[in-house]
Design a protein around this motif. Structure first.
Motif, PDB file in Angstrom:
ATOM      1  N   LYS A 158      70.781 -30.387  39.154  1.00 22.17           N
ATOM      2  CA  LYS A 158      69.753 -30.108  38.190  1.00 22.17           C
ATOM      3  C   LYS A 158      68.505 -30.859  38.499  1.00 22.17           C
ATOM      4  O   LYS A 158      68.618 -32.078  39.004  1.00 22.17           O
ATOM      5  CB  LYS A 158      70.253 -30.467  36.928  1.00 22.17           C
ATOM      6  CG  LYS A 158      69.632 -30.464  35.835  1.00 22.17           C
ATOM      7  CD  LYS A 158      70.489 -30.787  34.389  1.00 22.17           C
ATOM      8  CE  LYS A 158      69.786 -30.485  33.344  1.00 22.17           C
ATOM      9  NZ  LYS A 158      70.344 -31.023  31.993  1.00 22.17           N
ATOM     10  N   GLY A 159      67.407 -30.133  38.312  1.00 19.40           N
ATOM     11  CA  GLY A 159      66.179 -30.870  38.691  1.00 19.40           C
ATOM     12  C   GLY A 159      65.748 -30.764  40.209  1.00 19.40           C
ATOM     13  O   GLY A 159      64.437 -31.288  40.221  1.00 19.40           O
ATOM     14  N   HIS A 160      66.326 -29.948  41.147  1.00 18.98           N
ATOM     15  CA  HIS A 160      65.861 -30.174  42.265  1.00 18.98           C
ATOM     16  C   HIS A 160      66.164 -28.893  42.868  1.00 18.98           C
ATOM     17  O   HIS A 160      66.902 -27.992  42.644  1.00 18.98           O
ATOM     18  CB  HIS A 160      66.601 -31.128  43.248  1.00 18.98           C
ATOM     19  CG  HIS A 160      66.587 -32.532  42.809  1.00 18.98           C
ATOM     20  ND1 HIS A 160      65.519 -33.248  43.281  1.00 18.98           N
ATOM     21  CD2 HIS A 160      67.071 -33.344  42.010  1.00 18.98           C
ATOM     22  CE1 HIS A 160      65.634 -34.474  42.837  1.00 18.98           C
ATOM     23  NE2 HIS A 160      66.554 -34.388  42.078  1.00 18.98           N
ATOM     24  N   PRO A 161      65.253 -28.219  43.991  1.00 17.20           N
ATOM     25  CA  PRO A 161      65.341 -27.035  44.355  1.00 17.20           C
ATOM     26  C   PRO A 161      66.676 -26.799  45.361  1.00 17.20           C
ATOM     27  O   PRO A 161      67.171 -27.758  45.746  1.00 17.20           O
ATOM     28  CB  PRO A 161      64.148 -26.904  45.164  1.00 17.20           C
ATOM     29  CG  PRO A 161      63.619 -28.267  45.897  1.00 17.20           C
ATOM     30  CD  PRO A 161      64.070 -29.031  44.406  1.00 17.20           C
ATOM     31  N   ARG A 162      66.993 -25.611  45.419  1.00 21.09           N
ATOM     32  CA  ARG A 162      68.264 -25.131  46.136  1.00 21.09           C
ATOM     33  C   ARG A 162      68.087 -25.605  47.522  1.00 21.09           C
ATOM     34  O   ARG A 162      66.746 -25.138  48.149  1.00 21.09           O
ATOM     35  CB  ARG A 162      68.659 -23.995  45.982  1.00 21.09           C
ATOM     36  CG  ARG A 162      69.348 -23.558  44.508  1.00 21.09           C
ATOM     37  CD  ARG A 162      69.480 -22.247  44.203  1.00 21.09           C
ATOM     38  NE  ARG A 162      68.330 -21.567  44.077  1.00 21.09           N
ATOM     39  CZ  ARG A 162      67.928 -20.231  43.555  1.00 21.09           C
ATOM     40  NH1 ARG A 162      69.134 -19.385  43.151  1.00 21.09           N
ATOM     41  NH2 ARG A 162      66.783 -19.785  43.360  1.00 21.09           N
ATOM     42  N   ASN A 163      68.995 -25.798  48.244  1.00 19.47           N
ATOM     43  CA  ASN A 163      68.755 -26.018  49.733  1.00 19.47           C
ATOM     44  C   ASN A 163      69.879 -25.392  50.571  1.00 19.47           C
ATOM     45  O   ASN A 163      70.957 -26.038  50.636  1.00 19.47           O
ATOM     46  CB  ASN A 163      68.784 -27.568  50.236  1.00 19.47           C
ATOM     47  CG  ASN A 163      68.815 -27.703  51.469  1.00 19.47           C
ATOM     48  OD1 ASN A 163      68.237 -26.718  52.252  1.00 19.47           O
ATOM     49  ND2 ASN A 163      68.928 -29.120  51.978  1.00 19.47           N
ATOM     50  N   PHE A 164      69.666 -23.944  51.002  1.00 20.41           N
ATOM     51  CA  PHE A 164      70.936 -23.038  51.281  1.00 20.41           C
ATOM     52  C   PHE A 164      70.614 -22.872  52.865  1.00 20.41           C
ATOM     53  O   PHE A 164      70.832 -22.176  53.629  1.00 20.41           O
ATOM     54  CB  PHE A 164      70.970 -21.923  50.750  1.00 20.41           C
ATOM     55  CG  PHE A 164      71.492 -22.002  49.490  1.00 20.41           C
ATOM     56  CD1 PHE A 164      72.164 -23.048  48.923  1.00 20.41           C
ATOM     57  CD2 PHE A 164      71.096 -21.047  48.386  1.00 20.41           C
ATOM     58  CE1 PHE A 164      72.662 -22.783  47.659  1.00 20.41           C
ATOM     59  CE2 PHE A 164      71.623 -20.946  47.237  1.00 20.41           C
ATOM     60  CZ  PHE A 164      72.358 -22.057  46.797  1.00 20.41           C
ATOM     61  N   LYS A 165      69.864 -23.786  53.526  1.00 17.58           N
ATOM     62  CA  LYS A 165      69.398 -23.603  54.809  1.00 17.58           C
ATOM     63  C   LYS A 165      70.625 -24.243  55.895  1.00 17.58           C
ATOM     64  O   LYS A 165      71.281 -25.071  55.204  1.00 17.58           O
ATOM     65  CB  LYS A 165      68.063 -24.788  55.318  1.00 17.58           C
ATOM     66  CG  LYS A 165      66.677 -24.210  54.226  1.00 17.58           C
ATOM     67  CD  LYS A 165      65.668 -24.922  54.861  1.00 17.58           C
ATOM     68  CE  LYS A 165      64.438 -24.761  53.845  1.00 17.58           C
ATOM     69  NZ  LYS A 165      63.310 -25.535  54.290  1.00 17.58           N
TER      70      LYS A 165
END
Length: 242
Positions: A158-165
C-alpha cells in the motif's frame, strides 16, 4: 475434491516467482498439519501475502482458503479466481456469514488463512490482532498456526508502486509451532499469545533477511526501529486524524 482452478494458479505463481528470480527462504512448513483443519495466521505487509502464505503450505500438500475482503471477489479478474479457489469473502458489514463460512471449512478439515491485523500494516510492524482467528480455532477445535513474512512489501504494498521486475528480491517465510486454542480459555488471552508468537517469527525473519537498503533512498521498506523510513504507528495515526 477437484481443484480445477487452485492448482493451475499455484503453477502460474511458481512460474512468475521464477521469472522474477525471487529468492524464497521458507522454514517451518512441517508445522502445518498434513490433515485436518487449522487456522493459518500471518502478519500482513503486502497485497501478495496470501500467495506466499499459501506457498508455505504446499510441502505439506495443503491448500489454504483465505479470508479476504469481499470487493476482491467482485473484481472482473480476481473475482473468478478467488471464487474458483474457494477462498472466503468477508463483508465487514455482515461478518457473521464469513465467520460461519470459515467455521464450516475448518470443521470439514480445511486450512483457513487469516490476517488478524485486518489491513496491511504500512509501518511494517505488527498492528493489534482481532480475536476472530482465536474464536474460530476454539469453536472448530483446531490449532492456530502462526507465521511471518518479510520482503513481500518490496514487491507490492500500500502506498508504493508495484515492482514486478526481475531483481533477485529475497522473501523470508517462517512458520511456527501450532498454538492451541482451548475452549475454556478467554479468546483475548489466546490472541495475545498468538500475536507474541507471530512477533517472534517476524523478528526471526527480519534477522535472517539477507538484503539491506541499497542507499539512503531505499529505506522505505524498513520499519523505523530497524533504521528505515517507513512511517511509525504514531505518524500514521496523526495522518489519519488530519
Amino acid at each position: 475434491m477437484a481443484e480445477l482452478v487452485y492448482r493451475p494458479v499455484v503453477g502460474l505463481a511458481k512460474t512468475l516467482f521464477k521469472a522474477w528470480d525471487l529468492k524464497i527462504d521458507c522454514q517451518g512448513s512441517e508445522n502445518i498439519p498434513r490433515t485436518g483443519g487449522a487456522v493459518l495466521v500471518s502478519n500482513h505487509i503486502s497485497y501478495l501475502d496470501f500467495i506466499f502464505d499459501g506457498l508455505a503450505a504446499l510441502p505439506q500438500k495443503r491448500l489454504v482458503r483465505f479470508m479476504a475482503k469481499e470487493s476482491v471477489f467482485r473484481h472482473r479478474i480476481s473475482g473468478p479466481l478467488m471464487r474458483g479457489m474457494k477462498h472466503i469473502p468477508v463483508d465487514r458489514n455482515q461478518g457473521e456469514a464469513a465467520y460461519q463460512h470459515a467455521l464450516d471449512s475448518l470443521k470439514s478439515g480445511e486450512i483457513v488463512g487469516v490476517f488478524p491485523e485486518a489491513t496491511i500494516s504500512q509501518s511494517f510492524t505488527l498492528k493489534s490482532f482481532k480475536s476472530g482467528a482465536a474464536r474460530l480455532a476454539q469453536e472448530a477445535g483446531v490449532p492456530l498456526v502462526p507465521m511471518a513474512l518479510w520482503g513481500t512489501q518490496r514487491i507490492w504494498t500500500k502506498g508504493h508502486p508495484r515492482n514486478f521486475k526481475r531483481n533477485h528480491l529475497p522473501i523470508t517465510i517462517r512458520v511456527g509451532e501450532p498454538v492451541e486454542a482451548p475452549r475454556d480459555q478467554y479468546a483475548g488471552a489466546i490472541t495475545r499469545r498468538l500475536r507474541e508468537r507471530v512477533q517472534e517469527l517476524l523478528d526471526a525473519a527480519q534477522r535472517a533477511y539477507p538484503a539491506r537498503p541499497k542507499d539512503a533512498t531505499d529505506t522505505w521498506w524498513l520499519p523505523a526501529h530497524l533504521g528505515g523510513t517507513a512511517p511509525t504507528v504514531d505518524q500514521l495515526k496523526a495522518a489519519e486524524a488530519i
